[in-house]
Design an enzyme around this catalytic site. Structure first.
Site, PDB file in Angstrom:
ATOM      1  N   VAL A 142       0.835  -1.206   0.000  1.00 45.86           N
ATOM      2  CA  VAL A 142       0.000   0.000   0.000  1.00 45.86           C
ATOM      3  C   VAL A 142       0.870   1.257   0.000  1.00 45.86           C
ATOM      4  O   VAL A 142       0.411   2.331  -0.344  1.00 45.86           O
ATOM      5  CB  VAL A 142      -0.965   0.059   1.210  1.00 45.86           C
ATOM      6  CG1 VAL A 142      -1.972  -1.073   1.136  1.00 45.86           C
ATOM      7  CG2 VAL A 142      -0.222   0.058   2.533  1.00 45.86           C
ATOM      8  N   ASP A 143       2.140   1.107   0.405  1.00 46.01           N
ATOM      9  CA  ASP A 143       3.008   2.277   0.539  1.00 46.01           C
ATOM     10  C   ASP A 143       3.465   2.862  -0.790  1.00 46.01           C
ATOM     11  O   ASP A 143       3.980   3.973  -0.837  1.00 46.01           O
ATOM     12  CB  ASP A 143       4.225   1.925   1.398  1.00 46.01           C
ATOM     13  CG  ASP A 143       3.839   1.624   2.830  1.00 46.01           C
ATOM     14  OD1 ASP A 143       2.822   2.167   3.290  1.00 46.01           O
ATOM     15  OD2 ASP A 143       4.537   0.826   3.491  1.00 46.01           O
ATOM     16  N   GLY A 190       1.344   5.456   5.786  1.00 41.86           N
ATOM     17  CA  GLY A 190       2.490   5.941   5.008  1.00 41.86           C
ATOM     18  C   GLY A 190       3.529   6.544   5.924  1.00 41.86           C
ATOM     19  O   GLY A 190       3.628   7.754   6.035  1.00 41.86           O
ATOM     20  N   ARG A 191       4.254   5.684   6.618  1.00 43.26           N
ATOM     21  CA  ARG A 191       5.197   6.169   7.636  1.00 43.26           C
ATOM     22  C   ARG A 191       6.389   6.888   6.996  1.00 43.26           C
ATOM     23  O   ARG A 191       6.901   7.846   7.528  1.00 43.26           O
ATOM     24  CB  ARG A 191       5.682   4.975   8.468  1.00 43.26           C
ATOM     25  CG  ARG A 191       6.319   5.352   9.784  1.00 43.26           C
ATOM     26  CD  ARG A 191       5.597   4.696  10.972  1.00 43.26           C
ATOM     27  NE  ARG A 191       6.180   5.063  12.251  1.00 43.26           N
ATOM     28  CZ  ARG A 191       5.529   5.758  13.175  1.00 43.26           C
ATOM     29  NH1 ARG A 191       4.304   6.177  12.962  1.00 43.26           N
ATOM     30  NH2 ARG A 191       6.104   6.021  14.321  1.00 43.26           N
ATOM     31  N   TYR A 296      -6.254   0.103   9.733  1.00 41.68           N
ATOM     32  CA  TYR A 296      -6.439  -1.067   8.861  1.00 41.68           C
ATOM     33  C   TYR A 296      -7.656  -0.955   7.944  1.00 41.68           C
ATOM     34  O   TYR A 296      -7.724  -1.637   6.922  1.00 41.68           O
ATOM     35  CB  TYR A 296      -6.588  -2.347   9.696  1.00 41.68           C
ATOM     36  CG  TYR A 296      -5.310  -2.825  10.351  1.00 41.68           C
ATOM     37  CD1 TYR A 296      -4.058  -2.420   9.890  1.00 41.68           C
ATOM     38  CD2 TYR A 296      -5.350  -3.702  11.428  1.00 41.68           C
ATOM     39  CE1 TYR A 296      -2.890  -2.874  10.497  1.00 41.68           C
ATOM     40  CE2 TYR A 296      -4.192  -4.158  12.039  1.00 41.68           C
ATOM     41  CZ  TYR A 296      -2.964  -3.743  11.571  1.00 41.68           C
ATOM     42  OH  TYR A 296      -1.822  -4.204  12.158  1.00 41.68           O
ATOM     43  N   LEU A 297      -8.636  -0.142   8.349  1.00 40.25           N
ATOM     44  CA  LEU A 297      -9.831  -0.019   7.506  1.00 40.25           C
ATOM     45  C   LEU A 297      -9.439   0.349   6.072  1.00 40.25           C
ATOM     46  O   LEU A 297     -10.045  -0.121   5.110  1.00 40.25           O
ATOM     47  CB  LEU A 297     -10.784   1.047   8.057  1.00 40.25           C
ATOM     48  CG  LEU A 297     -11.862   0.584   9.043  1.00 40.25           C
ATOM     49  CD1 LEU A 297     -11.323  -0.301  10.131  1.00 40.25           C
ATOM     50  CD2 LEU A 297     -12.597   1.767   9.642  1.00 40.25           C
TER      51      LEU A 297
END
Lengths: 420, 420
Positions: A142-143, A190-191, A296-297
């Site tokens: 996802v990142d 998105g860390r 997490y949603l």
């Protein structure tokens, strides 16, 4: 070509479309007589180390087809990074032992940057340990931080979820701001990179539409400038919608979410960027606020997946098998965006040696000069990735997701392998 | 019957289907020659007090039709409760003055318990102030706490969003729990009643499926019992999904979210039930956790609205007009569930005198004896309310929501009215 089995595993944080890649791998494998069966690792690579192999060919075709619309990792994923060959040779020897025992000649590893690295190492075993295995990495994260590929499967659906949610919550705040909430803060994943936060910008199709402010990890957080912009926005539009990356940080690198606040018991305050920003806004400007943390949603939201993303995810899984059948190894199928106004793409490939452990950040020219929004270039990049809807089937008002039988293959090796 | 105009206003927290009620009111009104036009209050009842009236007949038919799939309050809502006639007579006189000036004979007020009370008062003006006006309340609230009606329009869609999200996030945690997150906490709305939290229970179709624990405002929070259940659940299933109402509270009535924690600067910790529970779990059991707070996302999520809820919302709006045309006043159209296995409903009506200021709680027999889940009776109640999907149209990957011209009616009264 002799008949060999294939091993498929899911790695790292799951996405709403990683099972679409699994579906692509399995359905493509069934087209080849050279592939005996596809074993899936139970909980990722741990399944190989522990000899916990799920026979995917024991599932019926409808269940495998349903993986295409099922979120999360149906075979289980894991956060487990294999060390270097020198640091933990026993682990690699164990892998080879399991592969040999089950006649596995193809290794399909579905993950992000870390697993690209593992996949590369497995491909190297072929030479260093004299066991023939073709290792193909199936991209997922996802990142959206994998290099070479135009985008990472999994990202487009999170992007769509965040853009849709921002538009919807923005309408909510707009309609209530006269007497109630003036500032709404949505925290997104998105860390390290601001791709997901940036995608929220798609919700805004005209000046003044939410989101009004996006906070990226790439841009140092300046409290005074941020407050001034929030205040300006409330004064101009009556409300302000902020989308903040969980990785939003100060100039000195400290994350906002880890700002050292303590609760009454001396515990570090859990924070979360959204509540931290909300408190700041209340304290400095006095505006009534609300905040949400999608957590997490956002990455599980298969109900609002991007059809383009689902196609990408399926295609990289499918391509991994075709490329293995062409004799390829140590590569990653990737999404190549074609030139031109209309969005077109095809599958290309990248050498794993250049993919592993590289993180792709948001280009600076995707972020407006003031650091608070996305540019036209970013809009053009993002827009096609969220295009199209791909709804799962529903029953009794709820999406129907695949449920696997998970038939485990009989173990052939003695004893358990201790994971370090 | 003389021709009269109608006034429609949205009140209180918005929902993803309140505009479907507006659509019902406006489309039904157009069928009657006795209704001149429908004026909508800009920002709810404030629009009447300030003489800010939006001419809904100036919008084109396609825009009005699009309200059916547009979330939030398209005309603006407000949190403003009118006081009693004795306490603020000037306000009621102002209302009458505006109604007279614009020849308004019908008052449609779309809201929850508080606005039912306002609507009742307006109907009483008819007698006490000698101005003929028929006042009909159009029910709306995500809290599902209105009496008489089987359910409140707005609730079914939140319920669906929460059930879907819980199912999806549950799959995510299940697939990662071997090496990562073991406990996931989702905080949902419902400060006084546990209807929304309860709806999460629909996600679980077999024993052991998430959510494993639901926390209701109706059941006093017992930390020791809760921790024991979380631990038991992780040991049995490998993970635990908790859905907690924002109104979860201790025996003594204190909300968990307001537990008096202070940050390093002495501010009351913002809390949120989810991070509070997550910290407790970490401290007591040491499990890795994640938490999400859906906040406005849940009530704005038109993209995953319940088709049944949309039908209900439209129907109560439409019925309000038909009932006004039948000469009714001081009533609320409501949803009546019919007997029988198959779900059927029709529109009934309730006298406002008995609706105003009554809150409907979750019946105790909808909650399991241990207080941690819903019963079969609750399942039967909830299930039909989330049935069916009603997707909005999409363009460029994003839902296309109605955008109003908002043509304001020329003011006829002098000066501004000061809202107290």
């Amino acid at each position: 070509m002799t008949k060999k089995n294939a091993f498929y595993a899911q790695s790292g944080g799951v996405t709403s479309v990683i099972n679409a890649s699994a579906c692509g791998v399995i359905q493509a494998a069934k087209q080849y007589d050279q592939i005996g069966t596809v074993y899936a690792g139970n909980n990722g690579i741990l399944g190989a180390l522990r000899e916990e192999l799920i026979d995917t060919y024991a599932e019926d075709d409808a269940t495998i087809a349903a993986l295409r619309h099922t979120p999360s990792g149906a075979f289980g994923s894991c956060r487990y990074k294999m060390k270097s060959l020198e640091a933990n040779k026993a682990e690699y020897e164990r892998l080879i032992e399991v592969f040999k025992a089950h006649d596995i000649g193809y290794f399909f590893y579905n993950g992000g940057g870390d697993s690209a690295d593992t996949c590369l190492k497995v491909s190297q075993l072929s030479e260093t340990m004299g066991y023939p295995i073709q290792a193909i990495h199936v991209p997922k994260t996802v990142d959206n931080d994998l290099p070479f590929t135009d985008n990472s499967p999994g990202f487009g659906s999170v992007a769509k979820y965040i853009a849709v949610s921002t538009r919807e919550a923005g309408l909510d705040v707009a309609s209530m701001c006269e007497t109630s909430t003036k500032v709404f803060v949505l925290e997104v994943m998105g860390r390290h990179a601001g791709w997901i936060a940036g995608a929220a910008g798609l919700a805004s199709e005209a000046a003044g539409q939410p989101p009004h402010i996006i906070l990226f990890p790439e841009i140092a957080f300046d409290k005074a400038r941020f407050m001034a912009r929030v205040d300006e926005c409330v004064k101009e539009h009556g409300f302000c919608v902020v989308v903040a990356s969980e990785g939003t940080r100060y100039e000195d690198g400290r994350f906002l979410a880890d700002a050292g606040n303590k609760d009454a018991f001396g515990h570090t305050q859990l924070g979360g960027v959204a509540p931290t920003l909300a408190t700041m806004i209340k304290d400095e400007l006095g505006y009534k606020y609300h905040w949400a943390v999608a957590d997490y949603l956002q990455r599980a939201a298969r109900h609002i997946a991007s059809a383009t993303d689902v196609e990408h995810a399926y295609a990289v899984g499918e391509a991994a098998v075709h490329k293995a059948m062409e004799g390829k190894t140590a590569i990653m199928p990737c999404i190549v965006r074609e030139e031109g106004e209309e969005y077109r793409w095809h599958i290309g490939e990248a050498p794993l040696s250049e993919v592993a452990n590289v993180e792709e950040m948001m280009p600076r020219d995707y972020i407006t000069e003031d650091g608070f929004h996305i540019t036209e270039a970013a809009y053009k990049y993002f827009a096609p990735l969220i295009a199209g809807e791909d709804y799962p089937p529903y029953k009794n008002g709820l999406p129907q997701y695949a449920s696997l039988k998970k038939v485990f293959v009989e173990k052939k090796l003695d004893g358990d392998f201790a994971i370090k």
